[in-house]
Design an enzyme around this catalytic site. Sequence first.
Site, mmCIF file in Angstrom:
data_model
loop_
_atom_site.group_PDB
_atom_site.id
_atom_site.type_symbol
_atom_site.label_atom_id
_atom_site.label_comp_id
_atom_site.label_asym_id
_atom_site.label_seq_id
_atom_site.Cartn_x
_atom_site.Cartn_y
_atom_site.Cartn_z
ATOM 1 N N PRO A 1 -101.461 -21.193 -27.102
ATOM 2 C CG PRO A 1 -104.092 -21.327 -28.099
ATOM 3 C CD PRO A 1 -103.031 -22.488 -27.089
ATOM 4 C CD GLU A 2 -99.832 -17.085 -23.048
ATOM 5 O OE1 GLU A 2 -101.193 -17.537 -22.051
ATOM 6 O OE2 GLU A 2 -98.883 -18.384 -22.829
#
Length: 270
Positions: free
Chosen positions: A2-3
Amino acid sequence: MPELPEVETSCRGIRPWIVDTMITRVVVRDRRLRWPVAKGVERKLQKQLIDSVDRRAKYLLIRTGAGTIILHLGMTGSLFIVDQGTPAGIHDHVDFELDSGKILRFRDPRRFGSFHLSRAPLQHPLLAKLGPEPLGKDFDGDYLWRRSRGRKVSVKQFIMNAQIVVGVGNIYASESLFRAGINPKRSAGRIARHRYAALAEAIKDILQRAISAGGTTLRDFYGGDGEPGYFKQQLEVYDREGEHCRFCDTLISAFVQGQRSTYYCKSCQT
Ligand SMILES: [Zn+2]
């Protein structure tokens, strides 16, 4: 992994379900996250009202009267809302049971996520040294230009350094350097001020677009599988080695830089 845009979407996705609800019980099924979950957090959080949930870098900050839960999704973590009584899966490590009858559930197959409780979250060692938010007003081309003077490190590694600016992951670094026309190998200290202005704008625009795209997945936070996944965004260079640049037809190149793959167009990026 997840960014920043995915974490921002998680934050917005869970917010309406948890803010102003009371935690009735915390269930930690597996304490072996990236750092072991401290003993006693279950007791401390019991009967605490959730005041707010915000994001700082890739951390979610869930504020309660007993302190702030600092939650990181790691490589494979996700948060979602289920009804009480919904059986937990093998990777569902932490449940926050709420007085609304719902559960905020943390799932993390690879257990690189983390969970801390802190009275002063912004001074916590994980957060204290972080650079500004890329979408905040403290971040712009002049800031990058000032911080980069005298630095020999490549511009790509410079913008991926969380002490310089948070949340510019590998995909976003490659894409924003392409947008700004900057060769990722160039020394950070040898890039002119106006080029950093273009780079800062590119970073903001690309992250903002990804967050907007994530808005379409918000409903997936309730009862879904908790994995909204990467937002569909047209990538110009990332993962396109050997394909034609959409602007000049040159083949996209790739090389390894600081143990990460970098993609760029030799003609468009100088
Ligand atoms: Zn090109």
